[in-house]
Design a protein around this motif. Structure first.
Motif, short mmCIF file in Angstrom:
data_model
loop_
_atom_site.label_atom_id
_atom_site.label_comp_id
_atom_site.label_asym_id
_atom_site.label_seq_id
_atom_site.Cartn_x
_atom_site.Cartn_y
_atom_site.Cartn_z
N GLY A 179 0.82 -1.20 0.00
CA GLY A 179 0.00 0.00 0.00
C GLY A 179 0.86 1.26 0.00
N GLY A 180 0.21 2.40 -0.20
CA GLY A 180 0.95 3.65 -0.19
C GLY A 180 0.12 4.80 -0.70
N LEU A 181 0.80 5.92 -0.92
CA LEU A 181 0.16 7.13 -1.43
C LEU A 181 0.57 7.31 -2.89
CD1 LEU A 181 -1.30 9.87 -1.13
CD2 LEU A 181 0.86 10.81 -0.26
N VAL A 182 -0.41 7.39 -3.75
CA VAL A 182 -0.16 7.57 -5.18
C VAL A 182 -1.10 8.63 -5.73
CG1 VAL A 182 0.68 5.22 -5.52
CG2 VAL A 182 -1.74 5.75 -5.84
N GLN A 183 -0.84 9.04 -6.96
CA GLN A 183 -1.72 10.00 -7.62
C GLN A 183 -2.73 9.27 -8.50
OE1 GLN A 183 0.88 12.75 -9.67
NE2 GLN A 183 1.07 14.03 -7.84
N ALA A 184 -3.81 9.92 -8.78
CA ALA A 184 -4.82 9.36 -9.66
C ALA A 184 -4.18 8.99 -11.00
CB ALA A 184 -5.96 10.35 -9.87
N GLY A 185 -4.53 7.80 -11.48
CA GLY A 185 -3.97 7.31 -12.73
C GLY A 185 -2.77 6.40 -12.55
N ASP A 186 -2.19 6.42 -11.36
CA ASP A 186 -1.03 5.57 -11.08
C ASP A 186 -1.45 4.12 -10.83
OD1 ASP A 186 1.04 7.95 -9.21
OD2 ASP A 186 0.64 7.70 -11.36
N SER A 187 -0.44 3.28 -10.65
CA SER A 187 -0.67 1.86 -10.38
C SER A 187 0.00 1.46 -9.06
CB SER A 187 -0.10 1.00 -11.50
OG SER A 187 -0.74 1.26 -12.73
N LEU A 188 -0.55 0.42 -8.45
CA LEU A 188 0.03 -0.19 -7.25
C LEU A 188 -0.21 -1.68 -7.33
CD1 LEU A 188 -0.96 1.88 -4.05
CD2 LEU A 188 1.36 1.41 -4.88
N ARG A 189 0.68 -2.44 -6.73
CA ARG A 189 0.45 -3.88 -6.61
C ARG A 189 0.50 -4.25 -5.14
NH1 ARG A 189 3.68 -9.21 -8.85
NH2 ARG A 189 5.12 -8.62 -7.17
N LEU A 190 -0.60 -4.78 -4.67
CA LEU A 190 -0.67 -5.29 -3.31
C LEU A 190 -0.30 -6.76 -3.29
CD1 LEU A 190 -4.00 -3.66 -2.04
CD2 LEU A 190 -1.68 -2.70 -2.06
N SER A 191 0.35 -7.17 -2.22
CA SER A 191 0.68 -8.58 -2.03
C SER A 191 0.09 -9.05 -0.71
CB SER A 191 2.19 -8.79 -2.02
OG SER A 191 2.77 -8.40 -3.25
N CYS A 192 -0.25 -10.31 -0.66
CA CYS A 192 -0.76 -10.92 0.57
C CYS A 192 -0.02 -12.23 0.75
CB CYS A 192 -2.25 -11.16 0.48
SG CYS A 192 -2.94 -12.07 1.88
N GLY A 193 0.88 -12.24 1.73
CA GLY A 193 1.61 -13.45 2.05
C GLY A 193 0.83 -14.27 3.05
N ALA A 194 0.75 -15.56 2.81
CA ALA A 194 -0.02 -16.45 3.67
C ALA A 194 0.86 -17.55 4.24
CB ALA A 194 -1.18 -17.06 2.89
N SER A 195 0.63 -17.87 5.48
CA SER A 195 1.35 -18.97 6.11
C SER A 195 0.38 -20.11 6.37
CB SER A 195 1.97 -18.52 7.44
OG SER A 195 0.95 -18.14 8.34
N GLY A 196 0.88 -21.32 6.34
CA GLY A 196 0.02 -22.46 6.57
C GLY A 196 0.14 -23.45 5.42
N ARG A 197 0.10 -24.72 5.76
CA ARG A 197 0.31 -25.74 4.74
C ARG A 197 -0.87 -25.90 3.80
NH1 ARG A 197 1.89 -30.67 8.50
NH2 ARG A 197 0.25 -29.69 9.73
N THR A 198 -2.03 -25.38 4.16
CA THR A 198 -3.23 -25.61 3.36
C THR A 198 -3.66 -24.38 2.57
OG1 THR A 198 -4.58 -25.05 5.27
CG2 THR A 198 -4.09 -27.37 4.91
N VAL A 199 -2.79 -23.41 2.42
CA VAL A 199 -3.18 -22.16 1.77
C VAL A 199 -3.66 -22.39 0.36
CG1 VAL A 199 -2.28 -19.98 0.91
CG2 VAL A 199 -1.70 -20.73 3.22
N SER A 200 -3.05 -23.32 -0.35
CA SER A 200 -3.43 -23.58 -1.74
C SER A 200 -4.84 -24.12 -1.86
CB SER A 200 -2.44 -24.54 -2.38
OG SER A 200 -2.47 -25.79 -1.71
N ARG A 201 -5.43 -24.55 -0.76
CA ARG A 201 -6.80 -25.07 -0.78
C ARG A 201 -7.84 -24.02 -0.42
NH1 ARG A 201 -6.18 -29.84 3.27
NH2 ARG A 201 -8.45 -29.90 2.99
N LEU A 202 -7.39 -22.81 -0.20
CA LEU A 202 -8.28 -21.73 0.21
C LEU A 202 -8.55 -20.77 -0.94
CD1 LEU A 202 -6.49 -20.99 3.56
CD2 LEU A 202 -8.86 -21.75 3.40
N ALA A 203 -9.80 -20.38 -1.08
CA ALA A 203 -10.11 -19.25 -1.95
C ALA A 203 -9.57 -17.99 -1.29
CB ALA A 203 -11.61 -19.14 -2.18
N MET A 204 -9.13 -17.04 -2.11
CA MET A 204 -8.55 -15.81 -1.57
C MET A 204 -9.29 -14.62 -2.13
SD MET A 204 -6.04 -17.01 0.28
CE MET A 204 -5.05 -15.55 0.60
#
Length: 125
Positions: free
Chosen positions: A9-34
């Motif tokens: 996250g952060g502060l950007v101007q209108a028209g700009d782009s950002l990429r959010l990431s979500c790191g997950a811990s746990g052996r079953t993460v691949s079985r979860l909808a996100m």
């Protein structure tokens, strides 16, 4: 137990782009909808995007369709939200969620079994 942590996250101007990431811990993460949700000041939490366990199916709120893209890398236990053409109305705290259900169900119920702490996105006009 699954733990989620958002970043990007952060502060950007209108028209700009950002990429959010979500790191997950746990052996079953691949079985979860996100999913990604957001909450602006004084407003209720709203659905942004969701993705199925395999990544084959994605769902978007009408307000972000065509501008945002959700993806996941199960090998890295990470979900991404690429946000392009950002608008002032996209300003909100963005939350990552995981659920023992489908991406579609997350999009209509706004429910998740696990939630991150959120990351602030501010878009100046």
């Amino acid at each position: 137990q699954v733990q989620l942590e958002e970043s990007g996250g952060g502060l950007v101007q209108a028209g700009d782009s950002l990429r959010l990431s979500c790191g997950a811990s746990g052996r079953t993460v691949s079985r979860l909808a996100m999913g990604w949700f957001r909450q602006a000041p004084g407003k209720e939490r709203e659905f942004v995007a969701a993705i199925s366990t395999s990544g084959a199916n994605t769902y978007y709120a009408d307000s972000v369709k065509g501008r945002f893209t959700v993806s996941r890398d199960n090998a890295k236990n990470t979900v991404y939200l690429q946000m392009n053409s950002l608008k002032a109305e996209d300003t909100a705290v963005y939350y990552c969620a995981a659920a023992w259900t489908t991406g579609y169900t997350m999009s209509v119920t706004l429910k998740g079994d696990y939630w991150g702490q959120g990351t602030q996105v501010t878009v100046s006009s």
